[in-house]
Design a protein around this motif. Structure first.
Motif, PDB file in Angstrom:
ATOM      1  N   ARG A  26       3.251 -12.751   9.281  1.00 42.04           N
ATOM      2  CA  ARG A  26       1.980 -12.408   8.739  1.00 42.04           C
ATOM      3  C   ARG A  26       1.810 -10.817   9.372  1.00 42.04           C
ATOM      4  NH1 ARG A  26       0.524 -16.629  11.344  1.00 42.04           N
ATOM      5  NH2 ARG A  26      -1.092 -16.504  12.892  1.00 42.04           N
ATOM      6  N   HIS A  27       1.953 -10.694  10.372  1.00 45.00           N
ATOM      7  CA  HIS A  27       1.452  -9.501  11.206  1.00 45.00           C
ATOM      8  C   HIS A  27       2.691  -8.388  11.193  1.00 45.00           C
ATOM      9  CE1 HIS A  27       4.533 -11.263  13.765  1.00 45.00           C
ATOM     10  NE2 HIS A  27       4.607 -10.455  14.528  1.00 45.00           N
ATOM     11  N   ILE A  28       3.596  -8.481  10.239  1.00 44.16           N
ATOM     12  CA  ILE A  28       4.936  -7.507  10.133  1.00 44.16           C
ATOM     13  C   ILE A  28       4.817  -6.971   8.560  1.00 44.16           C
ATOM     14  CG2 ILE A  28       7.341  -7.373   9.853  1.00 44.16           C
ATOM     15  CD1 ILE A  28       7.525  -9.548  12.018  1.00 44.16           C
ATOM     16  N   GLY A  29       4.846  -5.567   8.670  1.00 46.83           N
ATOM     17  CA  GLY A  29       4.845  -4.758   7.519  1.00 46.83           C
ATOM     18  C   GLY A  29       6.180  -3.956   7.442  1.00 46.83           C
ATOM     19  N   GLU A  30       6.713  -3.704   6.355  1.00 48.77           N
ATOM     20  CA  GLU A  30       7.938  -2.936   6.176  1.00 48.77           C
ATOM     21  C   GLU A  30       7.386  -1.559   5.644  1.00 48.77           C
ATOM     22  OE1 GLU A  30      12.240  -2.670   3.986  1.00 48.77           O
ATOM     23  OE2 GLU A  30      11.218  -4.468   3.786  1.00 48.77           O
ATOM     24  N   ILE A  31       8.125  -0.580   6.148  1.00 51.50           N
ATOM     25  CA  ILE A  31       7.734   0.853   5.644  1.00 51.50           C
ATOM     26  C   ILE A  31       9.069   1.360   5.086  1.00 51.50           C
ATOM     27  CG2 ILE A  31       8.371   2.041   7.910  1.00 51.50           C
ATOM     28  CD1 ILE A  31       6.207   4.059   7.617  1.00 51.50           C
ATOM     29  N   GLY A  74       7.092  12.819  -2.622  1.00 49.85           N
ATOM     30  CA  GLY A  74       7.264  11.819  -1.784  1.00 49.85           C
ATOM     31  C   GLY A  74       6.348  10.710  -1.613  1.00 49.85           C
ATOM     32  N   TYR A  75       6.892   9.856  -1.208  1.00 50.18           N
ATOM     33  CA  TYR A  75       5.800   8.690  -0.980  1.00 50.18           C
ATOM     34  C   TYR A  75       6.139   7.799   0.291  1.00 50.18           C
ATOM     35  CZ  TYR A  75       9.561   5.378  -2.453  1.00 50.18           C
ATOM     36  OH  TYR A  75      10.653   4.662  -2.635  1.00 50.18           O
ATOM     37  N   SER A  76       5.346   7.000   0.810  1.00 48.22           N
ATOM     38  CA  SER A  76       5.506   6.100   1.739  1.00 48.22           C
ATOM     39  C   SER A  76       4.673   4.947   1.546  1.00 48.22           C
ATOM     40  CB  SER A  76       4.973   6.781   3.018  1.00 48.22           C
ATOM     41  OG  SER A  76       5.160   5.617   4.311  1.00 48.22           O
ATOM     42  N   SER A  77       5.523   3.728   1.626  1.00 48.49           N
ATOM     43  CA  SER A  77       4.817   2.620   1.148  1.00 48.49           C
ATOM     44  C   SER A  77       4.799   1.591   2.386  1.00 48.49           C
ATOM     45  CB  SER A  77       5.804   1.618   0.073  1.00 48.49           C
ATOM     46  OG  SER A  77       5.313   2.243  -1.088  1.00 48.49           O
ATOM     47  N   PHE A 106       1.002  -1.260   0.004  1.00 48.38           N
ATOM     48  CA  PHE A 106       0.168   0.028  -0.080  1.00 48.38           C
ATOM     49  C   PHE A 106       0.958   1.397  -0.100  1.00 48.38           C
ATOM     50  CE2 PHE A 106      -2.401   3.289   1.889  1.00 48.38           C
ATOM     51  CZ  PHE A 106      -3.344   3.371   1.294  1.00 48.38           C
ATOM     52  N   THR A 107       0.678   2.234  -0.795  1.00 48.92           N
ATOM     53  CA  THR A 107       1.443   3.148  -0.823  1.00 48.92           C
ATOM     54  C   THR A 107       0.526   4.635  -1.069  1.00 48.92           C
ATOM     55  OG1 THR A 107       3.068   1.974  -2.337  1.00 48.92           O
ATOM     56  CG2 THR A 107       3.288   4.535  -2.599  1.00 48.92           C
ATOM     57  N   ILE A 108       1.219   5.575  -0.408  1.00 45.01           N
ATOM     58  CA  ILE A 108       0.660   7.004  -0.424  1.00 45.01           C
ATOM     59  C   ILE A 108       1.690   7.603  -1.029  1.00 45.01           C
ATOM     60  CG2 ILE A 108       0.075   8.869   1.075  1.00 45.01           C
ATOM     61  CD1 ILE A 108      -0.291   6.547   3.285  1.00 45.01           C
ATOM     62  N   VAL A 109       1.402   8.604  -2.038  1.00 44.61           N
ATOM     63  CA  VAL A 109       1.934   9.622  -2.691  1.00 44.61           C
ATOM     64  C   VAL A 109       1.750  10.884  -2.078  1.00 44.61           C
ATOM     65  CG1 VAL A 109       2.441   8.452  -4.882  1.00 44.61           C
ATOM     66  CG2 VAL A 109       0.546   9.898  -4.734  1.00 44.61           C
ATOM     67  N   ALA A 110       2.728  11.794  -1.996  1.00 45.91           N
ATOM     68  CA  ALA A 110       2.464  13.188  -1.554  1.00 45.91           C
ATOM     69  C   ALA A 110       2.547  14.123  -2.687  1.00 45.91           C
ATOM     70  CB  ALA A 110       3.360  13.312  -0.476  1.00 45.91           C
ATOM     71  N   ARG A 111       1.683  15.106  -2.957  1.00 48.68           N
ATOM     72  CA  ARG A 111       1.797  16.000  -3.822  1.00 48.68           C
ATOM     73  C   ARG A 111       1.811  17.436  -3.574  1.00 48.68           C
ATOM     74  NH1 ARG A 111       0.852  14.508  -9.354  1.00 48.68           N
ATOM     75  NH2 ARG A 111       0.383  12.174  -9.511  1.00 48.68           N
TER      76      ARG A 111
END
Length: 191
Positions: A106-111, A87-90, A75-80
């Motif tokens: 399964r409970h771990i996500g990498e930013i 910028g972005y954060s995934s 899941f990615t957020i772009v900043a405009r």
């Protein structure tokens, strides 16, 4: 996981304000952002590009990234700002974790975060990281990890402010684009 994506996408667009009062808009990354993302990534400093796992300046890599967004593995957020991606954060989760729910991570996500050099120090990175931290539980993520090289001081400070704590340093685990070994720092936080 794909069923959670439309719910998250409904959070956007979301307005944000940088420390200096500059307005920014956060959006869920989509096919409509492909060309703008390539323009953004191709404008990143060479020093930043040295430490990336993948060549995000490549159209094929951005297309694969968008495919992971579609499957729900990312899941990615772009900043405009002024309609340009700055910028972005995934949030990257383990592929196939929903089809094989017994996976122990399964409970771990990498930013992962990248911000245009002109917007570093404005609070943009912190806002993007905080946004990912807020959406992580909707994706079944209860622990976030962040990885960076030892010399990426600014990134470590941002993550420490968000409650991430040092977990480990892995010596020589990163080989940059020039073939030099670097130490990898792993930080994490519970969400």
């Amino acid at each position: 996981m794909t069923s959670s994506i439309p719910n998250l996408s409904s959070r956007y667009p979301k307005e944000a304000e940088l420390r200096d009062g500059t307005p920014a808009v956060f959006l869920a990354f989509s096919d409509n952002d492909r060309d703008d993302m390539l323009e953004f990534t191709r404008g990143l400093d060479e020093e930043v590009l040295l430490f990336l796992r993948e060549d995000i300046t490549s159209a094929a890599t951005v297309d694969a990234w968008l495919a992971e967004v579609t499957t729900g593995d990312t899941f990615t957020i772009v900043a405009r700002v002024d309609d340009k991606i700055v910028g972005y954060s995934s949030l990257h989760t383990e592929p196939a974790r929903w089809t094989r729910p017994a996976r122990w991570t399964r409970h771990i996500g990498e930013i992962r975060i990248n911000v245009d050099a002109r917007y570093r120090g404005t609070g943009m990175g912190g806002l993007l990281a905080a946004e990912i931290r807020q959406v992580a539980p909707a994706l079944g993520v209860t622990k976030l990890t962040a990885q960076m090289t030892v010399d990426q001081e600014g990134a470590r400070v941002v993550f420490e402010r968000l409650g991430f704590r040092y977990q480990a340093t892995l010596e020589g685990w990163v080989i940059d684009r020039e073939g030099n070994e670097r130490d990898l720092v792993i930080m994490s936080c519970d969400v």
